[in-house]
Design a protein around this motif. Structure first.
Motif, short mmCIF file in Angstrom:
data_model
loop_
_atom_site.label_atom_id
_atom_site.label_comp_id
_atom_site.label_asym_id
_atom_site.label_seq_id
_atom_site.Cartn_x
_atom_site.Cartn_y
_atom_site.Cartn_z
N ASP A 168 62.73 48.50 53.19
CA ASP A 168 63.53 47.54 53.48
C ASP A 168 62.64 46.19 53.78
O ASP A 168 63.00 45.12 53.29
CB ASP A 168 64.25 47.95 54.64
N LEU A 201 68.67 48.00 50.86
CA LEU A 201 68.75 46.55 50.59
C LEU A 201 68.46 46.15 48.89
O LEU A 201 69.41 45.32 48.67
CB LEU A 201 67.64 45.54 51.23
N HIS A 204 71.82 47.13 47.34
CA HIS A 204 73.13 46.53 47.56
C HIS A 204 72.71 45.15 46.62
O HIS A 204 73.54 44.85 45.99
CB HIS A 204 73.01 45.90 49.13
N ASP A 236 75.22 52.40 50.46
CA ASP A 236 74.74 51.06 50.84
C ASP A 236 75.01 50.74 52.17
O ASP A 236 76.37 50.50 52.50
CB ASP A 236 75.37 49.99 49.84
N THR A 238 73.90 48.02 53.89
CA THR A 238 72.94 46.94 54.14
C THR A 238 73.55 46.09 55.06
O THR A 238 73.08 45.42 55.88
CB THR A 238 72.96 46.10 52.81
#
Length: 494
Positions: A168, A201, A204, A236, A238
């Motif tokens: 991330d 991330l 996404h 996902d 995020t």
């Protein structure tokens, strides 16, 4: 409060470490420091904290700054750096903290005291990646630096990051690179690194970009999404990831102006935390290219925020909106073109806000002459005129203007040339946009009239003719052509 002996102070420090494990914003937990704050002699606290170097790094730094005088702290940190018996890990800790409190340090000077200077650079880079998640200004500093490099060096730097880091922290830094410059070598390199980052991330961002990406990029995007799936990234999370970062702040001021004659609108987005500090973002959007420009400050006072807003709008009328409504307006703008990387970084401040549905439920009615005239006199129309370089079509039209007696005829003959199909569509949508803003401002009568104008081709043509009249007046006024200005005023103003 009772004064503690060294053993009790040590126990209190251990208790703080336990209770604040996993916390990032230490300043929000003042209650935990009351016992140490009450100690008359802070020297024991400082000695014990220096023994904690290498453990609970960020909290130790926070407590050292809190309890050690700056001059003394700088001297102690330099003592560690220059001590041949100190571990490289302790020196890295000291250098890292020194950078935050002493403006006179440099990599060159400090590096000579490290067994492995590259280890500090690596730690420094990791800190940048970590900080960039919670501070968009750090992201933008990196992207500004990246943007200043030659194209080949951009690729080399990105590949270097991709080889050394993952997940991330890396994805958070590279998503803006990919989204803001997808058709460049740097953007394509960032895309491939994101595919191998094992980051939610990245998953996404790549999935979301499929909606707006150029056709030639779709295969590469899908390939990198498949790579992420093969690495086990299929869910996902995020939004939850960034919501957790934003949990200690709430929306503050959300404002927007009415569009000017070029469709520009000035937008303010801000959040305020428990300490009263504001994250502030100013954005410029238009109805041709969407998000055009963006700048922000990660932590300013409420007073500074209000002062910047006042300067930003420079007397223009701004409309306060609900965060959900402004989020929807920005989402609509995002779809018009590629977004500046500054905006890609700052827009995460809105991730916990659900966009509202933008719609009007008025019935179309036939406008009276008085209602049409009231639209022409609305405040927002003050800026609705074309300047002399607005378009090739308008520049050609200006060459035809000579005798004011011919102006009405020339306007009627050229209105479809100036407001050709795409211009006609954009300006029509602009009328609808203002209808929505007037509705949100509680001016239902104007909102209804604008909605009806939007749906009336005949009156809309008259409206565009009036824009041309105003543009002619502004053109000759700027040229200080008093003769024509006077003639125009007699025809159209009086």
């Amino acid at each position: 409060m009772q004064q503690l002996n060294p053993f009790e102070i040590k126990a209190e420090i251990a208790k703080i470490y336990t209770e604040l494990d996993g916390v990032k914003d230490f300043a929000s937990y003042e209650i935990h420091y009351r016992t140490l704050d009450a100690q008359t002699d802070k020297s024991v606290i400082v000695k014990l904290l220096f023994k904690e170097i290498g453990k609970n790094g960020n909290l130790t730094k926070f407590l050292l700054v809190r309890y050690c005088e700056a001059k003394d702290l700088i001297e102690r940190l330099w003592g560690i750096i220059k001590n041949n018996l100190a571990s490289n890990q302790a020196k890295i800790f000291a250098l890292d903290l020194l950078r935050d409190i002493d403006t006179n340090w440099s990599y060159e000077e400090c590096g000579q005291y490290l067994d492995n200077p590259d280890e500090f650079v690596d730690a420094d880079t990791r800190k940048i990646l970590d900080n960039a998640i919670v501070n968009p200004e750090v992201q933008i500093d990196f992207l500004d630096f990246l943007n200043s490099l030659p194209d080949n060096d951009k690729v080399i730097l990105l590949n270097s990051l991709g080889n050394d880091y993952s997940k991330d922290e890396l994805a958070n830094m590279l998503v803006p690179v990919y989204l803001s410059m997808p058709d460049t070598e740097a953007g394509k390199t960032a895309l491939d690194i994101l595919g191998n980052s094992k980051s939610q991330l990245a998953y996404h961002a790549l999935n979301a970009s499929l909606e707006t990406a150029d056709e030639n990029l779709i295969p590469a995007i899908k390939k990198n999404i498949s790579t992420l799936k093969l690495a086990g990234i299929r869910e996902d999370n995020t939004i939850e990831f960034y919501k957790n970062i934003l949990k200690d702040s709430k929306p503050y001021k959300f404002c927007i102006t009415y569009p000017d004659g070029h469709g520009n609108q000035a937008v303010i987005v801000s959040r305020i935390n428990k300490q009263g500090k504001v994250q502030f973002v100013a954005i410029v959007i238009d109805d041709y290219k969407g998000v055009k420009d963006c700048f922000g400050f990660n932590e300013i006072s409420k007073f500074e925020c209000n002062a910047i807003i006042e300067r930003f709008y420079r007397g223009q009328r701004a409309l306060d909106l609900e965060p959900e409504v402004l989020k929807a307006i920005l989402v609509r703008a995002e779809k018009l073109s590629k977004m500046p990387y500054e905006y890609v970084c700052w827009r995460n401040l809105l991730i916990d806000i659900e966009p509202a549905e933008l719609k009007l439920n008025y019935k179309v009615k036939q406008l009276t002459e008085q209602e049409f005239e009231s639209i022409l006199q609305c405040d927002f129309t003050d800026f609705w005129f074309l300047n002399s370089t607005y378009s090739d079509e308008f520049e050609e039209f200006l060459k035809l203007l000579d005798d004011p007696k011919d102006f009405e005829r020339l306007i009627d003959e050229n209105v479809e040339k100036i407001f050709f199909s795409e211009e006609y569509r954009v300006w029509s949508e602009r009328i609808l946009n203002v209808s929505l803003l007037k509705h949100l401002a509680g001016d239902e009568k104007t909102a209804q009239n604008l909605y009806s104008l939007y749906n009336d081709k005949t009156l809309k043509r008259e409206f565009f003719k009036n824009i041309i009249r105003k543009s002619i007046y502004e053109y000759f006024f700027a040229k200080k052509d008093k003769k024509r200005v006077q003639a125009i005023e007699e025809m159209w103003v009086k």
